[in-house]
Design a protein around this motif. Structure first.
Motif, PDB file in Angstrom:
ATOM      1  N   THR A  83       0.669  -1.223   0.036  1.00  0.00           N
ATOM      2  CA  THR A  83      -0.106  -0.058   0.072  1.00  0.00           C
ATOM      3  C   THR A  83       0.928   1.356   0.082  1.00  0.00           C
ATOM      4  N   SER A  84       0.492   2.500  -0.329  1.00  0.00           N
ATOM      5  CA  SER A  84       0.884   3.497  -0.252  1.00  0.00           C
ATOM      6  C   SER A  84       0.488   4.499   0.778  1.00  0.00           C
ATOM      7  N   GLY A  85       1.180   5.370   1.325  1.00  0.00           N
ATOM      8  CA  GLY A  85       1.039   6.592   2.101  1.00  0.00           C
ATOM      9  C   GLY A  85       1.161   7.907   1.375  1.00  0.00           C
ATOM     10  N   ASN A  86       0.918   8.717   2.123  1.00  0.00           N
ATOM     11  CA  ASN A  86       1.182  10.105   1.654  1.00  0.00           C
ATOM     12  C   ASN A  86       2.476  10.423   0.775  1.00  0.00           C
ATOM     13  N   LEU A  87       2.541  11.295  -0.142  1.00  0.00           N
ATOM     14  CA  LEU A  87       3.371  11.644  -0.761  1.00  0.00           C
ATOM     15  C   LEU A  87       4.048  10.637  -1.930  1.00  0.00           C
ATOM     16  N   GLY A  88       3.667   9.527  -1.563  1.00  0.00           N
ATOM     17  CA  GLY A  88       4.269   8.381  -2.432  1.00  0.00           C
ATOM     18  C   GLY A  88       5.119   7.205  -1.651  1.00  0.00           C
ATOM     19  N   ARG A  89       4.991   7.351  -0.270  1.00  0.00           N
ATOM     20  CA  ARG A  89       5.470   6.333   0.526  1.00  0.00           C
ATOM     21  C   ARG A  89       4.974   4.961   0.035  1.00  0.00           C
ATOM     22  N   VAL A  90       5.786   3.983   0.328  1.00  0.00           N
ATOM     23  CA  VAL A  90       5.150   2.584   0.271  1.00  0.00           C
ATOM     24  C   VAL A  90       5.473   1.450   1.208  1.00  0.00           C
ATOM     25  N   TYR A  91       4.691   0.655   1.494  1.00  0.00           N
ATOM     26  CA  TYR A  91       4.606  -0.269   2.774  1.00  0.00           C
ATOM     27  C   TYR A  91       4.526  -1.639   2.050  1.00  0.00           C
ATOM     28  N   ALA A  92       5.060  -2.676   2.449  1.00  0.00           N
ATOM     29  CA  ALA A  92       5.090  -3.838   2.201  1.00  0.00           C
ATOM     30  C   ALA A  92       4.980  -4.799   3.460  1.00  0.00           C
ATOM     31  N   PRO A 106      10.118   8.156  -0.767  1.00  0.00           N
ATOM     32  CA  PRO A 106      10.862   8.936  -1.798  1.00  0.00           C
ATOM     33  C   PRO A 106      11.389  10.442  -1.480  1.00  0.00           C
ATOM     34  N   GLU A 107      12.305  10.664  -1.943  1.00  0.00           N
ATOM     35  CA  GLU A 107      12.520  12.404  -1.916  1.00  0.00           C
ATOM     36  C   GLU A 107      11.610  12.962  -2.920  1.00  0.00           C
ATOM     37  N   VAL A 108      11.063  13.836  -1.984  1.00  0.00           N
ATOM     38  CA  VAL A 108       9.782  14.652  -2.877  1.00  0.00           C
ATOM     39  C   VAL A 108      10.182  16.251  -2.567  1.00  0.00           C
ATOM     40  N   ASP A 109       9.887  16.916  -3.719  1.00  0.00           N
ATOM     41  CA  ASP A 109      10.182  18.386  -3.804  1.00  0.00           C
ATOM     42  C   ASP A 109       8.815  18.612  -3.127  1.00  0.00           C
ATOM     43  N   MET A 110       8.981  19.384  -1.921  1.00  0.00           N
ATOM     44  CA  MET A 110       7.915  19.711  -1.162  1.00  0.00           C
ATOM     45  C   MET A 110       7.205  21.062  -1.602  1.00  0.00           C
ATOM     46  N   GLN A 111       7.676  21.646  -2.809  1.00  0.00           N
ATOM     47  CA  GLN A 111       7.147  22.750  -3.425  1.00  0.00           C
ATOM     48  C   GLN A 111       5.805  22.112  -3.878  1.00  0.00           C
ATOM     49  N   ALA A 112       5.633  20.921  -4.192  1.00  0.00           N
ATOM     50  CA  ALA A 112       4.557  20.439  -5.147  1.00  0.00           C
ATOM     51  C   ALA A 112       3.315  20.443  -4.297  1.00  0.00           C
ATOM     52  N   ASN A 113       3.405  20.668  -2.886  1.00  0.00           N
ATOM     53  CA  ASN A 113       2.498  21.050  -1.959  1.00  0.00           C
ATOM     54  C   ASN A 113       1.579  22.304  -2.348  1.00  0.00           C
ATOM     55  N   ARG A 114       2.399  23.062  -2.820  1.00  0.00           N
ATOM     56  CA  ARG A 114       1.851  24.275  -3.211  1.00  0.00           C
ATOM     57  C   ARG A 114       0.662  24.252  -4.381  1.00  0.00           C
ATOM     58  N   SER A 115       0.515  23.204  -5.131  1.00  0.00           N
ATOM     59  CA  SER A 115      -0.456  22.984  -6.231  1.00  0.00           C
ATOM     60  C   SER A 115      -1.140  21.855  -6.044  1.00  0.00           C
ATOM     61  N   ALA A 116      -0.865  21.065  -4.894  1.00  0.00           N
ATOM     62  CA  ALA A 116      -1.591  19.748  -4.728  1.00  0.00           C
ATOM     63  C   ALA A 116      -3.173  19.964  -4.620  1.00  0.00           C
ATOM     64  N   CYS A 117      -3.927  19.174  -5.525  1.00  0.00           N
ATOM     65  CA  CYS A 117      -5.309  19.433  -5.355  1.00  0.00           C
ATOM     66  C   CYS A 117      -5.878  18.306  -4.243  1.00  0.00           C
ATOM     67  N   CYS A 118      -5.223  17.607  -3.539  1.00  0.00           N
ATOM     68  CA  CYS A 118      -6.005  16.669  -2.399  1.00  0.00           C
ATOM     69  C   CYS A 118      -4.959  16.499  -1.442  1.00  0.00           C
ATOM     70  N   ASP A 119      -4.392  17.416  -0.809  1.00  0.00           N
ATOM     71  CA  ASP A 119      -3.532  17.315   0.127  1.00  0.00           C
ATOM     72  C   ASP A 119      -2.410  16.492  -0.303  1.00  0.00           C
ATOM     73  N   GLN A 120      -1.860  15.610   0.566  1.00  0.00           N
ATOM     74  CA  GLN A 120      -0.696  14.725   0.172  1.00  0.00           C
ATOM     75  C   GLN A 120      -1.170  13.375  -0.250  1.00  0.00           C
ATOM     76  N   ALA A 121      -2.113  13.278  -0.919  1.00  0.00           N
ATOM     77  CA  ALA A 121      -2.954  12.025  -1.143  1.00  0.00           C
ATOM     78  C   ALA A 121      -2.007  11.058  -1.961  1.00  0.00           C
ATOM     79  N   ASN A 122      -2.245   9.875  -1.998  1.00  0.00           N
ATOM     80  CA  ASN A 122      -1.526   8.985  -2.975  1.00  0.00           C
ATOM     81  C   ASN A 122      -2.760   7.710  -3.108  1.00  0.00           C
ATOM     82  N   ARG A 123      -2.695   7.574  -4.175  1.00  0.00           N
ATOM     83  CA  ARG A 123      -4.100   6.541  -4.217  1.00  0.00           C
ATOM     84  C   ARG A 123      -3.749   5.231  -4.431  1.00  0.00           C
ATOM     85  N   GLY A 124      -2.677   4.928  -4.290  1.00  0.00           N
ATOM     86  CA  GLY A 124      -2.172   3.521  -4.292  1.00  0.00           C
ATOM     87  C   GLY A 124      -1.085   3.155  -5.393  1.00  0.00           C
ATOM     88  N   VAL A 125      -0.825   1.875  -5.186  1.00  0.00           N
ATOM     89  CA  VAL A 125       0.253   1.243  -5.924  1.00  0.00           C
ATOM     90  C   VAL A 125      -0.186   0.218  -6.995  1.00  0.00           C
TER      91      VAL A 125
END
Length: 195
Positions: A83-92, A106-125
């Protein structure tokens, strides 16, 4: 803390108890958010029936370590829940008992938060060909080794940095499927990736 719980989807339980069975079910695996490539939401397992469904309860839970939004539906392949968590984290996790097998952050450019439409949601793997694929908030697509969580490859999916591209789902037989845009207000795209 938000917890990922191993619970069965009510629609699956209703389908299992109804007696009406689709032609093919998922067996022991739940390889896509809707169960299988045909999106039947049906499980061919028979241990849960009308006589024991009322005794179902929480088997285990796993703390994802965040209070941020969680929108992913886990998938299960060969006894491993991905499954995935926020930002694109993955858990096995071991699907039988919840024991963590590996995680990926993952390393994530947190500037992406400025234009994210749905918080830091990730909808899965998506899992296919021994790879776990996940998209990050800042537009990178990662293919992780399903056994170890190590990065096999990554690609930048954003050609327009003001837009966001969701993760493509694996199609039947592990072949990539064309993916059309999510509900967010972003550019339209058709993407295909080779595993």
């Amino acid at each position: 803390m938000i917890r990922l719980s191993l619970v069965l989807v009510p629609a699956t339980l209703l389908a299992a108890c109804s007696g009406a069975k689709p032609a093919a079910g998922t067996g022991d695996d739940w390889p896509s958010p809707k169960g299988n490539a045909e999106a039947t939401h049906f499980s061919a397992l028979t241990e849960i029936d009308k006589g024991n469904v009322s005794r179902l309860g929480l088997a285990w839970s796993h703390d994802l370590g965040t209070n941020r939004v969680q929108e992913a539906t886990p998938v299960v392949i060969d006894g491993i829940m991905y499954t995935s968590g926020n930002l694109g984290r993955v858990y096995a996790l071991d699907a039988a008992n919840g024991t963590p097998l590996w995680s990926f952050e993952p390393e994530v450019d947190m500037q992406a938060n400025r234009s994210a439409c749905c918080d830091q949601a990730n909808r899965g793997v998506a899992v296919a060909g021994g790879k776990v694929m996940v998209g990050t908030l800042d537009g990178w697509l990662y293919a992780l080794d399903a056994k170890t969580g190590k990065v096999a490859w990554k690609v930048d999916t954003i050609t327009d940095a003001r837009a966001a591209i969701p993760l493509p789902r694996a199609g039947s037989g592990g072949q990539p499927r064309d993916h059309r845009q999510c509900r967010c207000r972003v550019r339209r795209a058709r993407l295909r990736y080779r595993l």
